[in-house]
Design a protein around this motif. Structure first.
Motif, PDB file in Angstrom:
ATOM      1  N   ALA A 191       0.868  -1.054   0.003  1.00  0.00           N
ATOM      2  CA  ALA A 191      -0.095   0.138   0.040  1.00  0.00           C
ATOM      3  C   ALA A 191       0.842   1.377   0.002  1.00  0.00           C
ATOM      4  CB  ALA A 191      -0.919   0.023   1.267  1.00  0.00           C
TER       5      ALA A 191
ATOM      6  N   GLN B  89       2.280   2.450  -2.997  1.00  0.00           N
ATOM      7  CA  GLN B  89       1.425   2.943  -4.032  1.00  0.00           C
ATOM      8  C   GLN B  89       1.632   4.529  -4.045  1.00  0.00           C
ATOM      9  OE1 GLN B  89      -1.229   1.862  -6.012  1.00  0.00           O
ATOM     10  NE2 GLN B  89       0.271   0.118  -5.920  1.00  0.00           N
TER      11      GLN B  89
ATOM     12  N   HIS C 116      -1.733   9.417   0.527  1.00  0.00           N
ATOM     13  CA  HIS C 116      -2.878   8.224   0.343  1.00  0.00           C
ATOM     14  C   HIS C 116      -3.767   8.073   1.465  1.00  0.00           C
ATOM     15  CE1 HIS C 116      -2.018   7.969  -3.903  1.00  0.00           C
ATOM     16  NE2 HIS C 116      -1.073   8.173  -3.686  1.00  0.00           N
TER      17      HIS C 116
ATOM     18  N   GLN D  50     -11.494   1.204  -0.377  1.00  0.00           N
ATOM     19  CA  GLN D  50     -10.758   1.607  -1.408  1.00  0.00           C
ATOM     20  C   GLN D  50      -9.332   1.016  -1.607  1.00  0.00           C
ATOM     21  OE1 GLN D  50     -10.737   5.819  -2.682  1.00  0.00           O
ATOM     22  NE2 GLN D  50     -10.931   5.331  -4.865  1.00  0.00           N
ATOM     23  N   MET D  51      -8.859   1.317  -0.295  1.00  0.00           N
ATOM     24  CA  MET D  51      -7.233   1.011  -0.384  1.00  0.00           C
ATOM     25  C   MET D  51      -7.358  -0.420  -0.418  1.00  0.00           C
ATOM     26  SD  MET D  51      -4.589   1.782   2.501  1.00  0.00           S
ATOM     27  CE  MET D  51      -5.080   0.435   3.839  1.00  0.00           C
TER      28      MET D  51
ATOM     29  N   GLU E  97      -8.996  -2.752  -1.681  1.00  0.00           N
ATOM     30  CA  GLU E  97      -9.452  -3.057  -3.149  1.00  0.00           C
ATOM     31  C   GLU E  97      -8.161  -2.768  -3.959  1.00  0.00           C
ATOM     32  OE1 GLU E  97     -12.398  -2.230  -6.778  1.00  0.00           O
ATOM     33  OE2 GLU E  97     -13.287  -2.043  -4.784  1.00  0.00           O
ATOM     34  N   ARG E  98      -7.570  -1.751  -3.902  1.00  0.00           N
ATOM     35  CA  ARG E  98      -6.316  -1.349  -4.611  1.00  0.00           C
ATOM     36  C   ARG E  98      -5.235  -2.242  -4.300  1.00  0.00           C
ATOM     37  NH1 ARG E  98      -7.188   4.399  -3.709  1.00  0.00           N
ATOM     38  NH2 ARG E  98      -5.730   4.258  -2.060  1.00  0.00           N
TER      39      ARG E  98
ATOM     40  N   ASP F 266      -5.922  -5.732  -5.568  1.00  0.00           N
ATOM     41  CA  ASP F 266      -5.480  -5.870  -7.059  1.00  0.00           C
ATOM     42  C   ASP F 266      -4.114  -5.732  -7.347  1.00  0.00           C
ATOM     43  OD1 ASP F 266      -8.264  -6.017  -7.239  1.00  0.00           O
ATOM     44  OD2 ASP F 266      -8.259  -3.703  -8.074  1.00  0.00           O
ATOM     45  N   ARG F 267      -3.345  -4.879  -6.507  1.00  0.00           N
ATOM     46  CA  ARG F 267      -1.998  -4.814  -6.924  1.00  0.00           C
ATOM     47  C   ARG F 267      -1.229  -5.963  -6.487  1.00  0.00           C
ATOM     48  NH1 ARG F 267       2.577  -0.396  -6.986  1.00  0.00           N
ATOM     49  NH2 ARG F 267       4.067  -1.647  -6.855  1.00  0.00           N
TER      50      ARG F 267
END
Length: 178
Positions: free
Chosen positions: A23, A26, A31, A45-46, A48-49, A52-53
């Motif tokens: 995270a 990113q 962020h 949201q974090m 999920e990101r 995905d990453r």
């Protein structure tokens, strides 16, 4: 400290560092919303990101991704248990320790005991989720995780040798030993 407690703490922090390190990579703390506090929507949201990453970086299959999501859920539960479920609670608790003319030793010890108990209660689930996720990885994926931990300096912003400032722009990577 008992060996099993040390191992539990190390495993928990390592799992958290893996997730938080991705995270942080990113784009850093900006962020994380205003002054480091995130709303529930920001957290979702974090997560999920990050999922995905990490899924992309490790080329996770659907089952591995489910295990990663489960790990994230357990880490979030532990974070909430540590904070008492209230955003900014830890900061307020720390400020209360120094609000008077002297450091409130009794309140500090109570705070440590509460946080230790939260870790003790949540750690089995976090460790289980971390083990399930890591053990589901193929050897080459596990190696990527190891390399990431070495490259990002392991835990808590320390360099590979455990010294602060070895990465993230805090100093040269090839700094001489202190």
């Amino acid at each position: 400290m008992k060996t099993w407690i040390k191992r539990t703490l190390i495993a928990t922090v390592s799992a958290g560092a893996l997730i938080a390190g991705v995270a942080y990579s990113q784009g850093g703390p900006h962020h994380f919303g205003r002054h480091g506090q995130m709303s529930e929507a920001d957290m979702a949201q974090m997560r999920e990101r990050m999922t995905d990453r990490i899924s992309k970086e490790l080329a996770l299959d659907a089952t591995q991704k489910q295990y990663l999501v489960a790990l994230g859920t357990q880490l979030e539960a532990q974070r909430k248990a540590m904070s008492g479920g209230q955003p900014g609670a830890m900061r307020e608790q720390m400020q209360a320790l120094i609000a008077g003319n002297q450091f409130d030793v009794a309140k500090a010890q109570t705070l440590v005991n509460e946080k230790t108990e939260a870790i003790r209660l949540q750690s089995p689930q976090v460790i289980s989720a971390a083990a399930t996720f890591f053990n589901s990885l193929k050897p080459e994926q596990q190696q990527k995780v190891r390399e990431f931990m070495n490259r990002r300096g392991g835990m808590m912003g320390h360099g590979p040798e455990g010294r602060p400032g070895e990465h993230r722009g805090h100093g040269p990577k090839d700094a001489p030993a202190r």
